[in-house]
Write a protein that holds these residues in place. Structure first.
Motif, PDB file in Angstrom:
ATOM      1  N   ASP A   1       2.528   1.668  -3.437  1.00 22.35           N
ATOM      2  CA  ASP A   1       1.548   2.086  -4.451  1.00 22.35           C
ATOM      3  C   ASP A   1       1.204   3.571  -4.343  1.00 22.35           C
ATOM      4  O   ASP A   1       0.783   4.177  -5.318  1.00 22.35           O
ATOM      5  N   ASN A   2       1.362   4.151  -3.165  1.00 23.07           N
ATOM      6  CA  ASN A   2       1.004   5.556  -2.959  1.00 23.07           C
ATOM      7  C   ASN A   2       2.192   6.510  -2.999  1.00 23.07           C
ATOM      8  O   ASN A   2       2.045   7.682  -2.674  1.00 23.07           O
TER       9      ASN A   2
ATOM     10  N   PRO B   1       4.397   8.989  -4.858  1.00 23.52           N
ATOM     11  CA  PRO B   1       4.142   9.762  -6.072  1.00 23.52           C
ATOM     12  C   PRO B   1       5.212   9.604  -7.148  1.00 23.52           C
ATOM     13  O   PRO B   1       4.908   9.637  -8.331  1.00 23.52           O
TER      14      PRO B   1
ATOM     15  N   TYR C   1       0.839  -1.200   0.000  1.00 27.19           N
ATOM     16  CA  TYR C   1       0.000   0.000   0.000  1.00 27.19           C
ATOM     17  C   TYR C   1       0.878   1.257   0.000  1.00 27.19           C
ATOM     18  O   TYR C   1       0.618   2.206  -0.734  1.00 27.19           O
ATOM     19  N   THR C   2       1.916   1.250   0.817  1.00 30.01           N
ATOM     20  CA  THR C   2       2.827   2.394   0.890  1.00 30.01           C
ATOM     21  C   THR C   2       3.515   2.619  -0.446  1.00 30.01           C
ATOM     22  O   THR C   2       3.578   3.739  -0.949  1.00 30.01           O
TER      23      THR C   2
END
Length: 80
Positions: free
Chosen positions: A66-67, A69, A63-64
């Motif tokens: 994928d987020n 930028p 999750y980290t």
């Protein structure tokens, strides 16, 4: 901007606060470093992290990632 391909160990320990791996991940989240991840790297990291820390830890790590930028995702077919 610096572009870094993270290896399995860096990713596996990047959620442990106050480690160099964590600091590198923080820089990527802030957009100061561009990270490069591949399917192979994520698969290898998944196996290691699940074995050492469990599937929930890997889910949080994914999750980290994928987020973030500033990242480049390299798919397997691009490596040939």
């Amino acid at each position: 901007m610096i572009r870094a391909y993270l290896d399995t160990n860096v990713l596996a320990y990047s959620l442990h606060i106050n480690t160099n791996s964590w600091k590198l991940l923080e820089l990527a989240i802030k957009g100061q470093v561009e990270i490069v991840v591949s399917d192979y790297l994520l698969g290898e990291t998944r196996d290691l992290v699940k074995r050492l820390h469990g599937k929930d830890f890997f889910s949080k790590l994914l999750y980290t990632i994928d987020n973030i930028p500033c990242k480049v995702r390299v798919y397997e077919f691009q490596l040939v």
